[in-house]
Design a protein around this motif. Structure first.
Motif, PDB file in Angstrom:
ATOM      1  N   ASP A   1       5.984   2.747  -0.388  1.00 46.17           N
ATOM      2  CA  ASP A   1       5.261   1.472  -0.446  1.00 46.17           C
ATOM      3  C   ASP A   1       5.546   0.707   0.833  1.00 46.17           C
ATOM      4  O   ASP A   1       6.709   0.431   1.143  1.00 46.17           O
TER       5      ASP A   1
ATOM      6  N   GLU B   1       4.056  -2.439   3.806  1.00 47.51           N
ATOM      7  CA  GLU B   1       3.118  -3.481   4.233  1.00 47.51           C
ATOM      8  C   GLU B   1       2.512  -3.064   5.579  1.00 47.51           C
ATOM      9  O   GLU B   1       3.172  -2.348   6.349  1.00 47.51           O
ATOM     10  N   PRO B   2       1.301  -3.556   5.883  1.00 49.48           N
ATOM     11  CA  PRO B   2       0.719  -3.223   7.198  1.00 49.48           C
ATOM     12  C   PRO B   2       1.614  -3.650   8.359  1.00 49.48           C
ATOM     13  O   PRO B   2       1.574  -3.050   9.434  1.00 49.48           O
TER      14      PRO B   2
ATOM     15  N   TYR C   1      -3.089   5.474   6.605  1.00 51.72           N
ATOM     16  CA  TYR C   1      -1.746   5.360   6.022  1.00 51.72           C
ATOM     17  C   TYR C   1      -1.076   6.712   5.799  1.00 51.72           C
ATOM     18  O   TYR C   1      -0.240   6.860   4.923  1.00 51.72           O
TER      19      TYR C   1
ATOM     20  N   SER D   1       6.351   9.613  -0.269  1.00 59.50           N
ATOM     21  CA  SER D   1       5.402   8.531  -0.517  1.00 59.50           C
ATOM     22  C   SER D   1       6.172   7.209  -0.501  1.00 59.50           C
ATOM     23  O   SER D   1       7.217   7.085  -1.140  1.00 59.50           O
TER      24      SER D   1
ATOM     25  N   ARG E   1       0.119  -0.730  10.564  1.00 60.37           N
ATOM     26  CA  ARG E   1      -1.289  -1.053  10.828  1.00 60.37           C
ATOM     27  C   ARG E   1      -1.766  -0.597  12.217  1.00 60.37           C
ATOM     28  O   ARG E   1      -2.961  -0.665  12.508  1.00 60.37           O
TER      29      ARG E   1
ATOM     30  N   MET F   1       0.842  -1.192   0.000  1.00 63.16           N
ATOM     31  CA  MET F   1       0.000   0.000   0.000  1.00 63.16           C
ATOM     32  C   MET F   1       0.880   1.247   0.000  1.00 63.16           C
ATOM     33  O   MET F   1       2.028   1.202   0.414  1.00 63.16           O
ATOM     34  N   ARG F   2       0.312   2.311  -0.494  1.00 66.16           N
ATOM     35  CA  ARG F   2       1.052   3.562  -0.577  1.00 66.16           C
ATOM     36  C   ARG F   2       0.813   4.375   0.702  1.00 66.16           C
ATOM     37  O   ARG F   2      -0.348   4.610   1.071  1.00 66.16           O
ATOM     38  N   CYS F   3       1.856   4.751   1.380  1.00 69.74           N
ATOM     39  CA  CYS F   3       1.733   5.552   2.605  1.00 69.74           C
ATOM     40  C   CYS F   3       2.377   6.923   2.391  1.00 69.74           C
ATOM     41  O   CYS F   3       3.361   7.043   1.657  1.00 69.74           O
TER      42      CYS F   3
ATOM     43  N   CYS G   1       9.868   2.086   7.404  1.00 66.24           N
ATOM     44  CA  CYS G   1       9.456   3.098   6.416  1.00 66.24           C
ATOM     45  C   CYS G   1      10.469   4.242   6.362  1.00 66.24           C
ATOM     46  O   CYS G   1      10.827   4.718   5.276  1.00 66.24           O
TER      47      CYS G   1
END
Ligand code: SF4
Ligand code: FES
Length: 235
Positions: free
Chosen positions: A26, A28-29, A85, A24, A79, A1-3, A36
């Motif tokens: 990519d 995972e939860p 996000y 921005s 998550r 997912m894009r955060c 990140c």
């Protein structure tokens, strides 16, 4: 997912004041917030500056403001946040910013040193282990979990109002030795704590306990010091 990460930036060599920069990523939860930040630094912007070491909640070096709450970046997953996000990452409050997300923790560690964070005894050194009772060990055990991340001191509103206040982390370390049966400097340690800059500065607001990533009952430990000072005064 894009955060989306909106990150506090400040380089004293180039900036006249702090700014925020958007990235921005990519993710995972199950990625940690620290993962990140590493992706941003390794893949997009090597100038982004922050502290970390163990990445497993042990060294205490990556306490940050994440979406307005003080957390360890290596203990929080993507998550864990209910913000769609989107993340705002800022340095710990209270301390001066050195660069981006790094703050000057010298005042924090100076107060830690001031409480003499080591065993003091006038008894002879035993030839084997220096034993405590199980009860005594269990009593001080919560304080042994402290990783000196500075989250509690950074969150404490008293610290913001009184720069001389020792703060919850230093007071907690003092608790650890005051109540250690092997330490014989209890009297001078209590005298050191018996002031508004010491344990009486604590107004039991519980913010320290609330933010502690090691779930240490900091406020309760400080209350034990207050109780002992009162008990000793009655003698
Ligand atoms: Fe960090 Fe908790 Fe220790 Fe405070 S008491 S420095 S929040 S581990
Ligand atoms: Fe060590 Fe997070 S990197 S506690």
């Amino acid at each position: 997912m894009r955060c989306t990460f909106i990150i506090h930036r400040y380089d004293p060599a180039a900036d006249t004041e702090p700014r925020y920069q958007e990235y921005s990523v990519d993710a995972e939860p199950t990625d940690k917030i620290l993962d990140c930040l590493n992706k941003i630094r390794w893949e997009q912007d090597p100038t982004l500056t922050y502290r970390y070491s163990c990445a497993h909640g042990i060294c205490g070096s990556d306490a940050l403001m994440i979406n307005g709450r003080i957390e360890l970046a290596c203990q929080k997953l993507v998550r864990d946040f209910k913000t769609g996000y989107n993340f705002v990452i800022e340095p710990l409050p209270l301390f001066n910013v050195i660069k981006d997300l790094i703050v000057d923790l010298n005042p924090f560690f100076n107060k830690h040193r001031y409480v003499r964070p080591y065993l003091i005894t006038d008894e002879d050194m035993p030839t084997t282990e220096w034993l405590q009772t199980r009860e005594n060990q269990e009593f001080v055990e919560p304080a042994l979990r402290c990783i000196l991340c500075a989250s509690c001191t950074s969150a404490c509103p008293i610290n913001r109002a009184n720069g001389n206040y020792l703060g919850p982390a230093a007071l907690l370390r003092s608790f650890r030795y005051i109540f250690d049966s092997r330490d014989t400097a209890t009297g001078s340690r209590l005298a050191q704590m018996d002031s508004e800059d010491g344990v009486w500065g604590c107004r039991s607001m519980w913010w320290c306990t609330d933010v502690c990533p090691k779930e240490i009952p900091v406020t309760k430990c400080l209350a034990q010091i207050k109780r002992l000072i009162k008990q000793e005064a009655k003698k």
